[in-house]
Design a protein around this motif. Structure first.
Motif, PDB file in Angstrom:
ATOM      1  N   GLU A 167      31.963  41.034  49.377  1.00 43.10           N
ATOM      2  CA  GLU A 167      31.673  39.901  50.250  1.00 43.10           C
ATOM      3  C   GLU A 167      32.986  39.441  50.894  1.00 43.10           C
ATOM      4  O   GLU A 167      33.851  38.890  50.217  1.00 43.10           O
ATOM      5  N   PRO A 168      33.159  39.687  52.185  1.00 40.97           N
ATOM      6  CA  PRO A 168      34.402  39.254  52.847  1.00 40.97           C
ATOM      7  C   PRO A 168      34.470  37.731  52.960  1.00 40.97           C
ATOM      8  O   PRO A 168      33.450  37.040  52.968  1.00 40.97           O
ATOM      9  N   ILE A 198      36.604  53.411  47.151  1.00 38.10           N
ATOM     10  CA  ILE A 198      35.608  54.145  46.376  1.00 38.10           C
ATOM     11  C   ILE A 198      34.821  55.103  47.264  1.00 38.10           C
ATOM     12  O   ILE A 198      34.192  54.713  48.241  1.00 38.10           O
ATOM     13  N   LYS A 199      34.865  56.368  46.909  1.00 36.50           N
ATOM     14  CA  LYS A 199      34.037  57.410  47.527  1.00 36.50           C
ATOM     15  C   LYS A 199      34.002  58.559  46.523  1.00 36.50           C
ATOM     16  O   LYS A 199      34.691  59.564  46.661  1.00 36.50           O
ATOM     17  N   ASP A 200      33.186  58.395  45.477  1.00 37.94           N
ATOM     18  CA  ASP A 200      33.277  59.239  44.297  1.00 37.94           C
ATOM     19  C   ASP A 200      31.946  59.896  43.941  1.00 37.94           C
ATOM     20  O   ASP A 200      30.871  59.350  44.213  1.00 37.94           O
ATOM     21  N   PRO A 201      32.024  61.052  43.286  1.00 33.60           N
ATOM     22  CA  PRO A 201      30.810  61.711  42.782  1.00 33.60           C
ATOM     23  C   PRO A 201      30.412  61.151  41.418  1.00 33.60           C
ATOM     24  O   PRO A 201      31.055  60.242  40.893  1.00 33.60           O
ATOM     25  N   GLY A 202      29.393  61.726  40.843  1.00 36.40           N
ATOM     26  CA  GLY A 202      28.915  61.319  39.527  1.00 36.40           C
ATOM     27  C   GLY A 202      27.417  61.518  39.436  1.00 36.40           C
ATOM     28  O   GLY A 202      26.875  62.470  39.999  1.00 36.40           O
ATOM     29  N   ARG A 203      26.740  60.599  38.776  1.00 39.39           N
ATOM     30  CA  ARG A 203      25.279  60.622  38.767  1.00 39.39           C
ATOM     31  C   ARG A 203      24.760  59.225  38.445  1.00 39.39           C
ATOM     32  O   ARG A 203      25.457  58.400  37.843  1.00 39.39           O
ATOM     33  N   PHE A 216      28.694  46.718  44.102  1.00 38.76           N
ATOM     34  CA  PHE A 216      29.212  45.434  44.578  1.00 38.76           C
ATOM     35  C   PHE A 216      30.435  45.042  43.756  1.00 38.76           C
ATOM     36  O   PHE A 216      30.361  44.876  42.542  1.00 38.76           O
ATOM     37  N   TYR A 217      31.587  44.867  44.454  1.00 34.77           N
ATOM     38  CA  TYR A 217      32.851  44.604  43.785  1.00 34.77           C
ATOM     39  C   TYR A 217      33.244  43.127  43.746  1.00 34.77           C
ATOM     40  O   TYR A 217      34.232  42.781  43.114  1.00 34.77           O
ATOM     41  N   GLU A 256      40.919  41.165  47.507  1.00 32.01           N
ATOM     42  CA  GLU A 256      41.150  42.100  46.404  1.00 32.01           C
ATOM     43  C   GLU A 256      39.909  42.951  46.145  1.00 32.01           C
ATOM     44  O   GLU A 256      40.004  44.170  45.950  1.00 32.01           O
ATOM     45  N   ALA A 257      38.747  42.314  46.156  1.00 32.18           N
ATOM     46  CA  ALA A 257      37.504  43.060  45.984  1.00 32.18           C
ATOM     47  C   ALA A 257      37.315  44.041  47.132  1.00 32.18           C
ATOM     48  O   ALA A 257      36.842  45.166  46.928  1.00 32.18           O
TER      49      ALA A 257
END
Length: 341
Positions: A98-99, A319-324, A305-306, A311-312
């Motif tokens: 949220e800016p 963040i631009k990450d793989p995973g599941r 949501f950070y 800072e958030a």
């Protein structure tokens, strides 16, 4: 999504699974990486914030039970089943926040760029003018639609992507804006466009680098922003207390590092979702699907949501990450989606 639409989404989910059931399967909680180490109480608090709006009988029963069991971990393990919903495509996790922008209620001095309400003639699920047409033809100016004015058009663009934010006025007062509608055009990534042009690459195409390039190239930057035809309108939601998060798609406050935005065509809003995000800052955590986003499409796609502020924003932009991601469904619904062999 309204509660009445929830059952429709579940039906669509069941139908969509028919063609991909070989790649979508039931799991055990022991299959979830670091499940035992999570703060299940924190996840349960977030789940309860929106489960009261789920009218489907299976979910309503679990919401009523959520306050009666003393052990949050046992609650999830007793009444839910982990379901891996996949079509074989790799998972992608990004972040949003949220800016907080500097702004004014009047157009004066540095405050020149408006945040607009939705015009009355714009209807949901219909296509209106594109971003380029709206801006080049001044279709929103002098119509009394401006909620506030901020100092940077790039901030307006990214606020539209985030969907909500705060505006701090010169006297220190803060107003909050949230998603108020859109023009019906599909979202197009300007990051991907900069990569296609060879200006950025997959490694450095962060939100910060995109902002920097647009600000250094104001003329070409305007054209770049117009590459995304989607245009988001806002509404004032200042009734939400400052200590709470912004409103998500379920019209309830969302929670930093426990709320994700998902594609509701595949992941039911309100459902707990186990996240296994890889990358430089791995996350194994139970979150809740409480939001959506025009860029969030696919079975294995989530936006984390950070929180609020710069800072958030910096953390989310990296963040631009793989995973599941694994959806926790009530037992009967899980077996409906993926029948046991």
């Amino acid at each position: 999504m309204t509660p009445s639409a929830f059952g429709t989404v579940l039906c669509a989910l069941v139908l969509s699974m028919t063609s991909v059931s070989a790649k979508s399967r039931l799991l055990e909680f022991s299959d979830l990486r670091s499940w035992e180490a999570d703060d299940h109480s924190a996840a349960l608090d977030v789940f309860q914030n929106t489960c009261v709006d789920l009218k489907d009988p299976e979910w309503a029963k679990l919401c009523a039970l959520a306050t009666s069991l003393p052990d949050p971990k046992a609650f999830f393990e007793l009444f839910f089943k982990p379901v891996l919903i996949s079509d074989g495509s790799p998972a992608l996790f990004t972040g949003y926040y949220e800016p907080e922008l500097q702004g004014s209620l009047t157009r004066a001095g540095p405050y020149r760029y408006p945040l607009y309400r939705k015009p009355p003639e714009v209807e949901e699920d219909t296509i209106w003018f594109s971003r380029q047409e709206i801006e080049d033809k001044n279709l929103l100016t002098n119509r009394g639609l401006a909620i506030a004015y901020v100092t940077d058009p790039v901030d307006v663009f990214f606020l539209q992507i985030q969907g909500s934010g705060r505006v701090r006025l010169p006297d220190g007062e803060v107003i909050r804006v949230g998603y108020g509608g859109r023009n019906g055009h599909e979202y197009k990534s300007i990051g991907k466009e900069l990569i296609r042009r060879g200006i950025l690459n997959e490694t450095n195409a962060s939100a910060q680098s995109i902002r920097s390039w647009v600000r250094k190239n104001p003329i070409d930057g305007r054209v770049l922003l117009q590459h995304n035809p989607s245009y988001v309108f806002f509404r004032e939601v200042s009734e939400v207390p400052a200590e709470k998060g912004p409103l998500g798609a379920m019209n309830r406050s969302i929670t930093d590092m426990r709320t994700i935005a998902v594609d509701p065509d595949y992941t039911p809003l309100g459902a707990p979702v186990w996240i296994e995000k890889q990358g430089a800052d791995p996350i194994n955590r139970l979150m809740v699907a409480q939001d959506t986003g025009s860029a969030i499409k696919g079975k294995q796609r989530a936006d984390i949501f950070y929180g609020t502020g710069e800072e958030a924003g910096r953390a989310a932009g990296r963040i631009k990450d793989p995973g599941r991601m694994v959806v926790l469904l009530p037992l009967q619904l899980a077996y409906d989606v993926v029948p046991e062999n």
